[in-house]
Motif scaffolding. Structure first.
Motif, mmCIF file in Angstrom:
data_model
loop_
_atom_site.group_PDB
_atom_site.id
_atom_site.type_symbol
_atom_site.label_atom_id
_atom_site.label_comp_id
_atom_site.label_asym_id
_atom_site.label_seq_id
_atom_site.Cartn_x
_atom_site.Cartn_y
_atom_site.Cartn_z
ATOM 1 N N VAL A 3 0.612 -1.129 0.004
ATOM 2 C CA VAL A 3 0.233 -0.180 0.104
ATOM 3 C C VAL A 3 0.848 1.278 0.056
ATOM 4 O O VAL A 3 0.612 2.140 -0.738
ATOM 5 N N THR A 4 1.933 1.223 0.675
ATOM 6 C CA THR A 4 3.024 2.352 0.645
ATOM 7 C C THR A 4 3.495 2.627 -0.683
ATOM 8 O O THR A 4 3.508 3.787 -1.130
ATOM 9 N N ALA A 5 3.932 1.529 -1.382
ATOM 10 C CA ALA A 5 4.316 1.761 -2.839
ATOM 11 C C ALA A 5 3.153 2.225 -3.574
ATOM 12 O O ALA A 5 3.343 3.196 -4.496
ATOM 13 N N LEU A 6 2.148 1.850 -3.536
ATOM 14 C CA LEU A 6 0.790 2.523 -4.117
ATOM 15 C C LEU A 6 0.692 3.910 -4.091
ATOM 16 O O LEU A 6 0.397 4.564 -5.023
ATOM 17 N N VAL A 7 0.680 4.218 -2.557
ATOM 18 C CA VAL A 7 0.391 5.661 -2.426
ATOM 19 C C VAL A 7 1.670 6.727 -2.967
ATOM 20 O O VAL A 7 1.457 7.526 -3.559
ATOM 21 N N LEU A 8 2.848 6.037 -2.755
ATOM 22 C CA LEU A 8 3.913 6.868 -3.280
ATOM 23 C C LEU A 8 3.878 6.990 -4.748
ATOM 24 O O LEU A 8 4.320 7.930 -5.420
ATOM 25 N N ASP A 9 3.472 5.836 -5.629
ATOM 26 C CA ASP A 9 3.120 5.921 -6.925
ATOM 27 C C ASP A 9 2.086 6.955 -7.337
ATOM 28 O O ASP A 9 2.424 7.578 -8.354
ATOM 29 N N SER A 10 1.148 6.974 -6.620
ATOM 30 C CA SER A 10 -0.029 7.915 -6.834
ATOM 31 C C SER A 10 0.392 9.459 -6.699
ATOM 32 O O SER A 10 0.090 10.193 -7.659
ATOM 33 N N VAL A 11 1.096 9.709 -5.564
ATOM 34 C CA VAL A 11 1.676 11.074 -5.268
ATOM 35 C C VAL A 11 2.662 11.358 -6.236
ATOM 36 O O VAL A 11 2.615 12.503 -6.571
ATOM 37 N N THR A 12 3.569 10.471 -6.630
ATOM 38 C CA THR A 12 4.806 11.013 -7.408
ATOM 39 C C THR A 12 4.145 11.213 -8.749
ATOM 40 O O THR A 12 4.518 12.258 -9.659
ATOM 41 N N ALA A 13 3.057 10.520 -9.339
ATOM 42 C CA ALA A 13 2.356 10.605 -10.582
ATOM 43 C C ALA A 13 1.218 11.947 -10.467
ATOM 44 O O ALA A 13 0.431 12.248 -11.510
ATOM 45 N N HIS A 14 0.980 12.410 -9.226
ATOM 46 C CA HIS A 14 0.078 13.649 -9.162
ATOM 47 C C HIS A 14 -1.174 12.983 -9.399
ATOM 48 O O HIS A 14 -2.140 13.615 -10.118
ATOM 49 N N GLU A 15 -1.500 11.959 -8.983
ATOM 50 C CA GLU A 15 -2.948 11.069 -9.491
ATOM 51 C C GLU A 15 -3.908 11.039 -8.109
ATOM 52 O O GLU A 15 -3.058 10.697 -7.102
ATOM 53 N N PRO A 16 -5.160 10.889 -8.216
ATOM 54 C CA PRO A 16 -5.714 10.729 -6.746
ATOM 55 C C PRO A 16 -5.405 9.105 -6.621
ATOM 56 O O PRO A 16 -5.273 8.196 -7.370
ATOM 57 N N LEU A 17 -5.336 8.906 -5.225
ATOM 58 C CA LEU A 17 -5.425 7.495 -4.640
ATOM 59 C C LEU A 17 -6.302 6.547 -5.342
ATOM 60 O O LEU A 17 -7.620 7.068 -5.038
ATOM 61 N N PRO A 18 -5.970 5.328 -5.494
ATOM 62 C CA PRO A 18 -6.936 4.270 -6.336
ATOM 63 C C PRO A 18 -8.043 4.037 -5.259
ATOM 64 O O PRO A 18 -9.162 3.437 -5.750
ATOM 65 N N PHE A 19 -8.018 3.990 -4.248
ATOM 66 C CA PHE A 19 -8.995 3.633 -3.085
ATOM 67 C C PHE A 19 -9.850 4.910 -2.757
ATOM 68 O O PHE A 19 -10.662 4.633 -1.886
#
Length: 328
Positions: A183-199
């Protein structure tokens, strides 16, 4: 020992032997007729159909030996070898069908890649489960477990309130740690890409992600803590009653096997071989995903083993009165 005590368990080896043999023969046919329209595509990152054939025919052979009772005349080391082969063959068939959970999940989103693949994966997983059921039955006989409850009295948990072993706690928190890493990797990936969190976007996929997070947090804790065995006081209508064991055990086995098989086998293989889009992804991201998912799955499976033993039905014979009701 009653004459019918082993009759029920022995049905599983006959069913498992026939099912596994049919599954293996189907793969032999597809190997000999690769252009057959009934042949599903080979599983990606798998050793090939010969692996399925070897596992299936091994499962059929060991289950047939268990079904006929031949192994009961063997020495104890030989019987343990048979049990080990059954465990390896059964687990191997399930691992070979590692794409089944993904196929079932994609069905929820209205996507089916290949019906033949879905049915073949389901057949392989069923053969594995049946073989493992035979392995457990034979293992109980070798261990001289109680015919009424399957426990080795004095060494197995007798009730749901018995303490959870330390190794099960460790496994559950390893699963929790694996989920946290993913989940940490998912959050970091979304923040880096400036995208909303998928959940947090309200889509069907967001619901799926939330359910997966629960399977990595609430589920492993339920496997080792009291609230997963007995409804807590705040669940007013059910407080104090036993939690249905398969309400917890079923998702744990399904998610654990799916994660360990798909990411622990296919994902790790693809990463090592540099296949797919993993070669272009940052190492930190792939590491957190692959190891996170794998540890998550293995932790769930290990904790589920403890939960399975702790939530068996109480033995109808009190301790000290079961000495004559042992398996030979």
């Amino acid at each position: 020992m009653r004459a019918g005590a082993l009759r029920g368990p022995r049905r599983w080896p006959y069913v498992a032997a026939g099912w596994s043999a049919a599954y293996g023969v189907a793969h032999v046919w597809w190997l000999m007729n690769p252009g057959s329209p009934s042949a599903p595509p080979e599983e990606p990152f798998s050793p090939g159909r010969w692996a399925a054939v070897t596992l299936a025919l091994t499962a059929a052979a060991v289950c047939a030996l268990i079904a006929t009772g031949t192994a009961q005349h063997w020495a104890v080391p030989a019987r343990w070898t048979l049990v080990a082969l059954a465990w390896v063959a059964g687990a191997g068939l399930i691992v070979y069908s590692y794409m089944l959970p993904i196929s079932l999940v994609t069905m929820l989103f209205g996507q089916i890649d290949h019906w033949g693949s879905l049915l073949t994966r389901a057949a392989g997983a069923a053969a594995g489960v049946l073989t493992l059921a035979c392995a457990v039955a034979e293992q109980r006989r070798v261990r001289r477990a109680c015919v009424h409850c399957g426990r080795v009295h004095g060494r197995s948990p007798e009730r749901r309130t018995d303490p959870t072993p330390r190794w099960a706690y460790l496994a559950a928190y390893v699963a929790l740690g694996g989920c946290t890493a993913r989940v940490t990797a998912l959050v970091l990936d979304s923040v880096t890409a400036h995208e909303p969190l998928p959940f947090m976007d309200g889509s069907p996929f967001a619901v799926f992600v939330i359910l997966m997070i629960l399977a990595g947090t609430l589920l492993p804790l339920a496997l080792v803590h009291r609230f997963g065995r007995i409804w807590p006081r705040w669940v007013v209508p059910l407080a104090g009653r036993d939690v249905p064991r398969w309400l917890v055990l079923g998702p744990a086995l399904f998610v654990g096997a799916g994660l360990a098989g798909y990411f622990g086998v296919a994902g790790m293989t693809a990463w090592i071989l540099g296949k797919g889009n993993l070669a272009q992804a940052p190492v930190w991201k792939v590491s957190m995903e692959m190891f996170g998912y794998t540890l998550w799955g293995l932790g769930l499976l290990a904790a589920a083993m403890s939960y399975h033993g702790a939530t068996r039905r109480p033995c109808p014979f009190p301790a000290g009165r079961h000495s004559g009701a042992r398996l030979s």
